[in-house]
Design an enzyme around this catalytic site. Structure first.
Site, PDB file in Angstrom:
ATOM      1  N   PRO A  39      16.707  16.543  15.180  1.00 43.89           N
ATOM      2  CA  PRO A  39      17.733  16.527  16.233  1.00 43.89           C
ATOM      3  C   PRO A  39      19.128  16.249  15.680  1.00 43.89           C
ATOM      4  CG  PRO A  39      15.856  15.145  16.848  1.00 43.89           C
ATOM      5  CD  PRO A  39      15.625  15.572  15.429  1.00 43.89           C
TER       6      PRO A  39
ATOM      7  N   ARG B   3      19.920  15.978  -1.225  1.00 38.61           N
ATOM      8  CA  ARG B   3      19.540  14.585  -1.459  1.00 38.61           C
ATOM      9  C   ARG B   3      19.749  14.225  -2.922  1.00 38.61           C
ATOM     10  NH1 ARG B   3      19.629  14.677   3.156  1.00 38.61           N
ATOM     11  NH2 ARG B   3      18.218  13.860   4.746  1.00 38.61           N
TER      12      ARG B   3
ATOM     13  N   THR C  70       0.815  -1.219   0.000  1.00 36.33           N
ATOM     14  CA  THR C  70       0.000   0.000   0.000  1.00 36.33           C
ATOM     15  C   THR C  70       0.853   1.276   0.000  1.00 36.33           C
ATOM     16  OG1 THR C  70      -0.127  -0.096   2.404  1.00 36.33           O
ATOM     17  CG2 THR C  70      -1.968  -1.069   1.187  1.00 36.33           C
TER      18      THR C  70
ATOM     19  N   LEU D 289       4.396  -6.997  10.153  1.00 34.34           N
ATOM     20  CA  LEU D 289       5.808  -7.255  10.481  1.00 34.34           C
ATOM     21  C   LEU D 289       6.030  -7.479  11.975  1.00 34.34           C
ATOM     22  CD1 LEU D 289       7.906  -4.752   8.316  1.00 34.34           C
ATOM     23  CD2 LEU D 289       7.595  -7.200   7.971  1.00 34.34           C
TER      24      LEU D 289
ATOM     25  N   SER E 237      18.501   1.556   2.936  1.00 33.90           N
ATOM     26  CA  SER E 237      18.335   2.988   2.676  1.00 33.90           C
ATOM     27  C   SER E 237      19.655   3.749   2.737  1.00 33.90           C
ATOM     28  CB  SER E 237      17.387   3.564   3.732  1.00 33.90           C
ATOM     29  OG  SER E 237      17.453   4.964   3.737  1.00 33.90           O
TER      30      SER E 237
ATOM     31  N   GLU F  17      19.887   6.423   4.099  1.00 35.43           N
ATOM     32  CA  GLU F  17      19.942   7.009   5.457  1.00 35.43           C
ATOM     33  C   GLU F  17      20.996   6.289   6.302  1.00 35.43           C
ATOM     34  OE1 GLU F  17      18.177   9.311   7.746  1.00 35.43           O
ATOM     35  OE2 GLU F  17      18.038  10.307   5.827  1.00 35.43           O
TER      36      GLU F  17
ATOM     37  N   TYR G   5      15.581   5.668  12.774  1.00 35.82           N
ATOM     38  CA  TYR G   5      15.230   4.991  11.516  1.00 35.82           C
ATOM     39  C   TYR G   5      16.496   4.451  10.840  1.00 35.82           C
ATOM     40  CZ  TYR G   5      14.091   4.561   6.541  1.00 35.82           C
ATOM     41  OH  TYR G   5      13.963   4.093   5.254  1.00 35.82           O
TER      42      TYR G   5
HETATM   43  P1  NAP Z   1       5.878   4.106   2.494  1.00 37.71           P
HETATM   44  O1  NAP Z   1       5.177   4.768   1.366  1.00 37.71           O
HETATM   45  O2  NAP Z   1       5.937   4.778   3.818  1.00 37.71           O
HETATM   46  O3  NAP Z   1       5.228   2.645   2.684  1.00 37.71           O
HETATM   47  C1  NAP Z   1       5.488   1.869   3.821  1.00 37.71           C
HETATM   48  C2  NAP Z   1       4.616   0.636   3.781  1.00 37.71           C
HETATM   49  O4  NAP Z   1       4.893  -0.179   4.927  1.00 37.71           O
HETATM   50  C3  NAP Z   1       3.100   0.899   3.799  1.00 37.71           C
HETATM   51  O5  NAP Z   1       2.470   0.003   2.917  1.00 37.71           O
HETATM   52  C4  NAP Z   1       2.726   0.575   5.249  1.00 37.71           C
HETATM   53  O6  NAP Z   1       1.383   0.164   5.401  1.00 37.71           O
HETATM   54  C5  NAP Z   1       3.670  -0.590   5.498  1.00 37.71           C
HETATM   55  N1  NAP Z   1       3.874  -0.915   6.918  1.00 37.71           N
HETATM   56  C6  NAP Z   1       4.351  -0.103   7.885  1.00 37.71           C
HETATM   57  N2  NAP Z   1       4.438  -0.769   9.050  1.00 37.71           N
HETATM   58  C7  NAP Z   1       4.012  -2.039   8.811  1.00 37.71           C
HETATM   59  C8  NAP Z   1       3.876  -3.185   9.610  1.00 37.71           C
HETATM   60  N3  NAP Z   1       4.172  -3.181  10.917  1.00 37.71           N
HETATM   61  N4  NAP Z   1       3.427  -4.325   9.035  1.00 37.71           N
HETATM   62  C9  NAP Z   1       3.093  -4.340   7.719  1.00 37.71           C
HETATM   63  N5  NAP Z   1       3.186  -3.272   6.904  1.00 37.71           N
HETATM   64  C10 NAP Z   1       3.644  -2.134   7.452  1.00 37.71           C
HETATM   65  O7  NAP Z   1       7.394   3.786   2.078  1.00 37.71           O
HETATM   66  P2  NAP Z   1       8.087   3.757   0.628  1.00 37.71           P
HETATM   67  O8  NAP Z   1       8.581   5.115   0.307  1.00 37.71           O
HETATM   68  O9  NAP Z   1       7.204   3.049  -0.313  1.00 37.71           O
HETATM   69  O10 NAP Z   1       9.383   2.885   0.943  1.00 37.71           O
HETATM   70  C11 NAP Z   1       9.361   1.465   0.840  1.00 37.71           C
HETATM   71  C12 NAP Z   1      10.519   0.892   1.639  1.00 37.71           C
HETATM   72  O11 NAP Z   1      11.758   1.382   1.122  1.00 37.71           O
HETATM   73  C13 NAP Z   1      10.529   1.262   3.117  1.00 37.71           C
HETATM   74  O12 NAP Z   1      11.071   0.162   3.825  1.00 37.71           O
HETATM   75  C14 NAP Z   1      11.473   2.446   3.195  1.00 37.71           C
HETATM   76  O13 NAP Z   1      12.025   2.549   4.487  1.00 37.71           O
HETATM   77  C15 NAP Z   1      12.493   2.044   2.147  1.00 37.71           C
HETATM   78  N6  NAP Z   1      13.204   3.123   1.473  1.00 37.71           N
HETATM   79  C16 NAP Z   1      12.483   4.114   0.872  1.00 37.71           C
HETATM   80  C17 NAP Z   1      13.169   5.110   0.165  1.00 37.71           C
HETATM   81  C18 NAP Z   1      12.423   6.212  -0.535  1.00 37.71           C
HETATM   82  O14 NAP Z   1      13.058   7.213  -0.899  1.00 37.71           O
HETATM   83  N7  NAP Z   1      11.121   6.072  -0.774  1.00 37.71           N
HETATM   84  C19 NAP Z   1      14.575   5.070   0.083  1.00 37.71           C
HETATM   85  C20 NAP Z   1      15.257   4.021   0.700  1.00 37.71           C
HETATM   86  C21 NAP Z   1      14.563   3.044   1.376  1.00 37.71           C
HETATM   87  P3  NAP Z   1       0.163   1.217   5.668  1.00 37.71           P
HETATM   88  O15 NAP Z   1      -0.302   1.666   4.303  1.00 37.71           O
HETATM   89  O16 NAP Z   1      -0.815   0.381   6.390  1.00 37.71           O
HETATM   90  O17 NAP Z   1       0.734   2.351   6.483  1.00 37.71           O
HETATM   91  O1  G4F Z   2      11.715  13.937   2.491  1.00 35.34           O
HETATM   92  P1  G4F Z   2      12.374  13.607   3.771  1.00 35.34           P
HETATM   93  O2  G4F Z   2      11.513  13.468   4.961  1.00 35.34           O
HETATM   94  O3  G4F Z   2      13.229  12.278   3.475  1.00 35.34           O
HETATM   95  P2  G4F Z   2      14.478  11.581   4.214  1.00 35.34           P
HETATM   96  O4  G4F Z   2      14.568  11.984   5.631  1.00 35.34           O
HETATM   97  O5  G4F Z   2      15.666  11.821   3.364  1.00 35.34           O
HETATM   98  O6  G4F Z   2      14.050  10.049   4.182  1.00 35.34           O
HETATM   99  C1  G4F Z   2      13.515   9.459   3.000  1.00 35.34           C
HETATM  100  O7  G4F Z   2      14.562   8.966   2.211  1.00 35.34           O
HETATM  101  C2  G4F Z   2      15.324   7.900   2.827  1.00 35.34           C
HETATM  102  C3  G4F Z   2      16.429   7.514   1.844  1.00 35.34           C
HETATM  103  O8  G4F Z   2      17.561   8.309   2.083  1.00 35.34           O
HETATM  104  C4  G4F Z   2      14.393   6.751   3.119  1.00 35.34           C
HETATM  105  F1  G4F Z   2      15.092   5.712   3.638  1.00 35.34           F
HETATM  106  C5  G4F Z   2      13.302   7.203   4.075  1.00 35.34           C
HETATM  107  O9  G4F Z   2      12.388   6.128   4.306  1.00 35.34           O
HETATM  108  C6  G4F Z   2      12.542   8.356   3.429  1.00 35.34           C
HETATM  109  O10 G4F Z   2      11.870   7.865   2.289  1.00 35.34           O
HETATM  110  O11 G4F Z   2      13.486  14.699   4.100  1.00 35.34           O
HETATM  111  C7  G4F Z   2      14.492  15.056   3.175  1.00 35.34           C
HETATM  112  C8  G4F Z   2      15.244  16.283   3.689  1.00 35.34           C
HETATM  113  C9  G4F Z   2      15.746  16.154   5.126  1.00 35.34           C
HETATM  114  O12 G4F Z   2      17.072  16.604   5.200  1.00 35.34           O
HETATM  115  C10 G4F Z   2      14.867  17.100   5.924  1.00 35.34           C
HETATM  116  O13 G4F Z   2      15.490  17.698   7.063  1.00 35.34           O
HETATM  117  O14 G4F Z   2      14.349  17.391   3.682  1.00 35.34           O
HETATM  118  C11 G4F Z   2      14.560  18.129   4.861  1.00 35.34           C
HETATM  119  N1  G4F Z   2      13.342  18.905   5.151  1.00 35.34           N
HETATM  120  C12 G4F Z   2      13.280  20.264   5.213  1.00 35.34           C
HETATM  121  N2  G4F Z   2      12.053  20.657   5.547  1.00 35.34           N
HETATM  122  C13 G4F Z   2      12.132  18.420   5.437  1.00 35.34           C
HETATM  123  C14 G4F Z   2      11.309  19.510   5.682  1.00 35.34           C
HETATM  124  N3  G4F Z   2      11.675  17.145   5.493  1.00 35.34           N
HETATM  125  C15 G4F Z   2      10.356  16.970   5.785  1.00 35.34           C
HETATM  126  N4  G4F Z   2       9.867  15.711   5.812  1.00 35.34           N
HETATM  127  N5  G4F Z   2       9.513  18.030   6.052  1.00 35.34           N
HETATM  128  C16 G4F Z   2       9.953  19.317   6.022  1.00 35.34           C
HETATM  129  O15 G4F Z   2       9.190  20.261   6.274  1.00 35.34           O
END
Ligand code: NAP
Ligand code: G4F
Length: 322
Positions: A277, A215, A10, A57, A123, A125, A147
């Site tokens: 933080p 980023r 989802t 999970l 990630s 991160e 995280y």
């Molecule tokens: P997302 O949109 O936040 O989706 C997270 C998914 O995990 C949702 O379907 C959520 O379900 C599900 N979930 C959360 N807790 C759960 C649990 N306890 N049991 C079962 N399902 C659970 O994340 P995304 O951006 O698609 O990212 C996918 C994965 O890649 C994540 O592991 C994220 O940390 C990792 N990642 C993302 C990025 C990025 O830039 N997008 C980069 C690196 C790694 P609900 O819909 O019910 O909330």
């Molecule tokens: O969009 P963000 O919240 O993404 P972040 O923290 O980089 O994490 C995402 O990417 C990771 C991969 O590197 C994933 F693993 C993780 O699950 C997620 O998908 O923030 C990006 C940047 C940060 O530096 C934050 O401090 O944007 C800066 N920022 C500035 N103002 C903000 C804001 N971030 C958010 N969310 N909201 C703000 O108002």
């Protein structure tokens, strides 16, 4: 017909991956957790083509039961508590899902069918306070949030199960990837949705945190293809996926607002509530291993991504008020 189980179907990535695997002829099973409201917005257009199965999970037996019932050839573990700021307010929950959840899933595979191929969503991160620029597979980790710490655990337990039990288990270390389906709390969607609301007269300002963070932003559709490619290799290995180009949050704002004919400086307000933080200041990938070994390359540039997201949000907000 191969079967794939996607946890997190989802979510943003889960929805794109499900579409991609269906186009490759897979039977797709999507794990969803119990919710009092429907969370299928991103997959409603393919809901009839996928099998939805309940699991969480946090719950070991539900994972064992899913592997027993569907006997998937491939498992993609995309589920996680994925929002970095929430990991400070809910660090234990983040560790339970994002770290220990990986072990629970690996245990289910090991016990039921160790031939299952496993993908872990690692990630960038994990690189946090970066030890080298750009970051590659061998760059040491220095996570800066609960995280990031949880993702390092998930990454290393995947390596450990591969080495201990000879599982085909791989981690994709993915840099930020975005799309019109990105959650509204992440900065890119917050900007494109906020700018669209300002353009249409529904808001007068957009409050953000650190504008100088940098980023490596790509398009989610490109990254799910890379996940699948990793599981089609002869040997399990970890790969970095990213564009190799970095931009600041400020640059994202500038481009997104400019696309709507607006000057971001008149609307964006920095608000201490959105500072973290501990910050990850700079991420930029070296994706050369993925390019050479998988033949993977991103197809959407930063400029194309911003335009795609702004236009989608302008359309969405216009429809909301029509
Ligand atoms: P997302 O949109 O936040 O989706 C997270 C998914 O995990 C949702 O379907 C959520 O379900 C599900 N979930 C959360 N807790 C759960 C649990 N306890 N049991 C079962 N399902 C659970 O994340 P995304 O951006 O698609 O990212 C996918 C994965 O890649 C994540 O592991 C994220 O940390 C990792 N990642 C993302 C990025 C990025 O830039 N997008 C980069 C690196 C790694 P609900 O819909 O019910 O909330
Ligand atoms: O969009 P963000 O919240 O993404 P972040 O923290 O980089 O994490 C995402 O990417 C990771 C991969 O590197 C994933 F693993 C993780 O699950 C997620 O998908 O923030 C990006 C940047 C940060 O530096 C934050 O401090 O944007 C800066 N920022 C500035 N103002 C903000 C804001 N971030 C958010 N969310 N909201 C703000 O108002």
């Amino acid at each position: 017909m191969p079967t794939a189980l996607i946890t997190g179907i989802t979510g943003q990535d889960g929805s794109y991956l499900a579409e991609f695997l269906l186009s490759q002829g897979y039977q797709v099973v999507g794990m969803v957790r119990r919710s009092s409201t429907v969370t299928f917005e991103r997959i409603q257009h393919i809901q009839d083509a996928v099998t939805i199965a309940q699991g969480d999970l946090h719950d070991q037996s539900s994972l064992v039961s899913l592997i027993e019932t569907y006997r998937p050839d491939e498992v993609y573990n995309l589920a996680a508590q994925s929002f970095v700021p929430t990991s400070w307010s809910q660090p234990v929950l983040t560790g339970e899902a994002t770290a220990l959840g990986v072990t629970r899933l690996l245990e289910a595979i090991r016990l039921v069918n160790p031939k299952t191929r496993f993908y872990q969503a690692s990630s960038s991160e994990m690189f946090g306070k970066v030890r080298e620029v750009p970051q590659r597979e061998t760059t040491p980790f220095y996570p800066r949030s609960p995280y990031g710490v949880a993702k390092v655990y998930g990454h290393m337990i995947t390596v450990n199960y591969r080495e201990s039990y000879d599982l085909f288990a791989v981690s994709g270390i993915l840099f930020n990837h975005e799309s019109p389906r990105r959650g509204l709390e992440f900065v890119t969607r917050k900007i494109t949705y906020g700018a669209a609301r300002i353009k249409l007269g529904l808001a007068t300002e957009l409050r953000l945190g650190n504008l100088e963070a940098r980023r490596d932003w790509g398009f989610a559709g490109d990254y799910v293809r890379g996940m699948w490619m990793m599981l089609q290799q002869d040997a399990p290995e970890d790969y970095v996926l990213g564009t190799g180009v970095t931009h600041s949050v400020r640059e994202f704002c500038e481009l997104a607002f400019a696309h709507l004919g607006l000057d971001y400086r008149q609307y964006v307000v920095q608000d201490p509530r959105f500072f973290r933080p501990a910050e990850v200041d700079l991420l930029v990938a070296d994706p050369s291993k993925a390019r050479q070994k998988l033949g993977w390359q991103p197809t959407i540039s930063f400029e194309e991504l911003v335009k795609m997201m702004v236009e989608a949000d302008l359309k969405r907000v216009s429809q909301e008020i029509a």
